[in-house]
Scaffold this motif. Sequence first.
Motif: not given
Length: 165
Positions: A1-10, A92-96, A155-165
């Motif tokens: 699986m190629g590409g760079v994954f960006i993780y973000k915390i909300g 739709k914005a490319g996040y999971k 209160v809630a925390n979320a970890l999301v991932i976005k794949k950058q091609l």
Amino acid sequence: MGGVFIYKIGLGFDAHPFTEGRKLIIGGVCIDYEFGLLGHSDADVLIHAVIDAIAGICLNKDKGVLFPDSDPAYKGANSIDLLRKTAFLVDKAGYKVCNIDSTIIAQIPKFTPYIHLMRENIAKALNIETADVSVKATTTEYLGFTGRKEGIAAVANALVIKKQL
């Protein structure tokens, strides 16, 4: 699986005061209690915190921008439906969404019997596994508005991932 994954915390937070004449809805579950929460929608503080956690980090918006209380379309809205709409926009914005970790802050009532169903509701709305959703409840040991039994916060925390091609 190629590409760079960006993780973000909300991070999301919400609070509502108790009121008479409304059902208490937390995590999409109707809780057997004498008071409900005051709000434009169903005032589900837990779901609102989750929405803010994922919408803030993925869309740079909060629940109030996505679903303004000035819009009559959201009067009495089911917050689980709003979470589903948010999940659609996030996708739709490319996040999971990878996982959610949340806490209900309330002196009363007790939430233990409802926690698993809350986790299932959130997971289903976000199209993730129930194991990837944590819902906890705590008190403030009688401090602040929740300790005085005036309302509920979450209160809630979320970890999301976005794949950058």
